[in-house]
Every structure is written in C-alpha cells, then in structure tokens.
Design an enzyme around this catalytic site. Structure first.
Site, PDB file in Angstrom:
ATOM      1  CE  LYS A 137      -8.070 -17.330  -8.040  1.00  0.00           C
ATOM      2  NZ  LYS A 137      -7.280 -18.553  -8.145  1.00  0.00           N
ATOM      3  NE  ARG A 192      -9.577 -20.462 -14.615  1.00  0.00           N
ATOM      4  CZ  ARG A 192     -10.471 -19.830 -13.860  1.00  0.00           C
ATOM      5  NH1 ARG A 192     -10.098 -18.878 -13.026  1.00  0.00           N
ATOM      6  NH2 ARG A 192     -11.758 -20.137 -13.960  1.00  0.00           N
TER       7      ARG A 192
HETATM    8  C1  9MG Z   1     -11.238 -22.610 -11.843  1.00  0.00           C
HETATM    9  N1  9MG Z   1     -10.195 -21.841 -11.210  1.00  0.00           N
HETATM   10  C2  9MG Z   1     -10.360 -20.796 -10.353  1.00  0.00           C
HETATM   11  N2  9MG Z   1      -9.164 -20.339  -9.961  1.00  0.00           N
HETATM   12  C3  9MG Z   1      -8.235 -21.093 -10.581  1.00  0.00           C
HETATM   13  C4  9MG Z   1      -6.844 -21.117 -10.578  1.00  0.00           C
HETATM   14  O1  9MG Z   1      -6.138 -20.290  -9.818  1.00  0.00           O
HETATM   15  N3  9MG Z   1      -6.212 -22.025 -11.336  1.00  0.00           N
HETATM   16  C5  9MG Z   1      -6.926 -22.911 -12.089  1.00  0.00           C
HETATM   17  N4  9MG Z   1      -6.227 -23.804 -12.827  1.00  0.00           N
HETATM   18  N5  9MG Z   1      -8.259 -22.941 -12.136  1.00  0.00           N
HETATM   19  C6  9MG Z   1      -8.895 -22.051 -11.382  1.00  0.00           C
END
Ligand code: 9MG
Length: 256
Positions: free
Chosen positions: A203, A237
């Site tokens: 990010k 994630r």
């Molecule tokens: C779909 N998506 C993109 N970034 C995310 C994040 O930080 N958390 C979650 N749960 N989904 C995300």
C-alpha cells in the site's frame, strides 16, 4: 490470506488475473506458497476507483469461487453487494470480506442466512473520494468505536461471534499519520474479542515510508505484516505469501 484481484484496475496487480484461467493459475501459486485463505475480489477499492456493476462483478468472481470450492483452502470474497455475497456463498465461499462492514441494505442478512464468516472493515467515505480529506479527532478510538458498533449489528443479525473478524482498514479514508497511529496502537483492537485482519501489503503508506513504487514494496510489506502480527493481528492479507510466511515462521519459532 493471499490476494486475488480479478480486476483490470487494482492498485498493485491490476490485470494480473483478468481472466478466470489467470485467477486460477495465481490461486494455485498462492496455495503452493502456503496461503491459509484466498481472498477473491472483482471490484477494485483502491482510492479513486469507480464502482463496477453487479453483473460484471458476478461474471468476474463466481467462476473463480466455484472452481476453487473443491480445494482445501477456504475462499473469502471481497464484496460489498448483498447479491454478490449470496451468489458467492452459493458457489462455496466461506467468508465475506466487506470493506463496507456489511452496511449495505441486506448485507447482514445475506451473511447470517448463508452461515459463513465475515470480515468487517472500517472505511471513512467511499473509494472514489475517501482520500480527499480524511479527518478524525482520535483515529484509534473512532475506528474502534465503529468496529464495535458493526460487531454488535452483526451479532444482533444472528452472525456468530466465532465467525467474525475486524479490520481497521489501512488506507481507506486515512492520512499517512492516521495509518501510522492505527498500526502503532493495533493492540488496542484485540479486546473487541474477535480476530484482527490487516491489509498493508504494497500500500501507499509503505511507498511513503520507503520511497519505493508499488512494484518494489515486497520487503516493506513483509515488515508491515510482521509488525501487524506482533501487534495482535491474527490474519494478514498479502500479495506475497511465501515471503510473508517465512518471516512469520521466524517470528513464531522464537515467540513460541
Ligand atoms: C479488499 N481489500 C483491500 N484492502 C483491504 C484491507 O486492508 N483489508 C480488507 N479486509 N480488505 C481489503
């Protein structure tokens, strides 16, 4: 949790899995690398992204979920639309990952009736405009208060506590300082009593910290995932499953 974006426009891998076949190839690769979950999304939620209509989202996501439903690795579907949630659950999804925390009309009911898990994420605003001017008096308290309310709403709708996870939503209506404060104080979310899911992989916050562009954020992403786990995250994630697993293996070996 390995990320599979079946989209042409996601911020770090848009177009990598544009077809069902590409998505399944990528899924096999993430499973081989040791993913415990696969998160399938058919609509980008990156800052500035535009909504995708339901038919297109269904067309992108459902064949991938169906094909993966016979695998040993459970599938989560990243969607905010109740119709897509219902179709994904019918196709075999075990979790709905909703960046809108099941706030759409009918979303709580779709998950409760489907008997699946859900991740409730905090977002201020909506993807098209959320980074324009995010404001909080106390970002940690406000995000935590929101997640507590959404947990209460999910429980009241009949979703069992052991099927819920929360996520502070890094980059979703937050400045760089807000994101840093949330990560620094992530341990304050643990007393909500459900697993904390964190998405920091590749990010912009990591780009700002390191000066690296999106294709060159592997090391920063692994460091961020490790930091999140040290601060209490139960699920991370990520795009880079193998590198993240290795870092966590070292941490777990020392920490056990
Ligand atoms: C779909 N998506 C993109 N970034 C995310 C994040 O930080 N958390 C979650 N749960 N989904 C995300």
């Amino acid at each position: 949790m390995g990320v599979i974006n079946v989209t042409p426009d996601s911020f770090s891998d848009g177009g990598l899995c544009a077809s069902t076949e590409d998505a399944l190839r990528h899924a096999a690769c993430l499973i081989e690398q040791g993913a415990d979950w696969l998160d399938i999304g058919g609509e980008s939620s990156r800052p500035g992204s535009m909504p995708v209509d339901m038919a297109e989202e269904l067309r992108r996501v459902i064949p991938v979920v169906e094909a993966l439903s016979s695998m040993d690795v459970p599938v989560s579907v990243d969607t905010s639309k109740p119709e897509v949630m219902r179709a994904a659950i019918r196709a075999g999804a075990a979790m709905i990952n909703d960046v809108n925390a099941l706030r759409a009309a009918g979303a709580l009911e779709a998950v409760a009736a489907g008997g699946v898990s859900a991740c409730l994420m905090h977002m201020q605003g909506e993807p098209g405009s959320m980074q324009a001017d995010p404001r909080y008096d106390d970002v940690v308290a406000e995000v935590k208060g929101f997640l507590r309310q959404r947990l209460d709403a999910a429980l009241a709708a009949g979703i069992q506590r052991d099927r819920l996870a929360i996520d502070p939503g890094f980059g979703f209506g937050k400045t760089h300082d807000h994101n840093i404060k949330l990560l620094r104080h992530l341990d304050r979310f643990s007393d909500l009593g459900v697993p904390v899911l964190v998405g920091l992989s590749r990010k912009a916050i990591l780009g700002k910290m390191t000066g690296r562009n999106v294709g060159d954020r592997l090391h920063a992403s692994v460091a961020a995932a490790l930091m999140a786990v040290i601060k209490g995250a139960g699920i991370v994630r990520v795009h880079d499953v193998k590198a993240t697993r290795d870092a966590l293996a070292v941490y777990n070996a020392v920490n056990s």
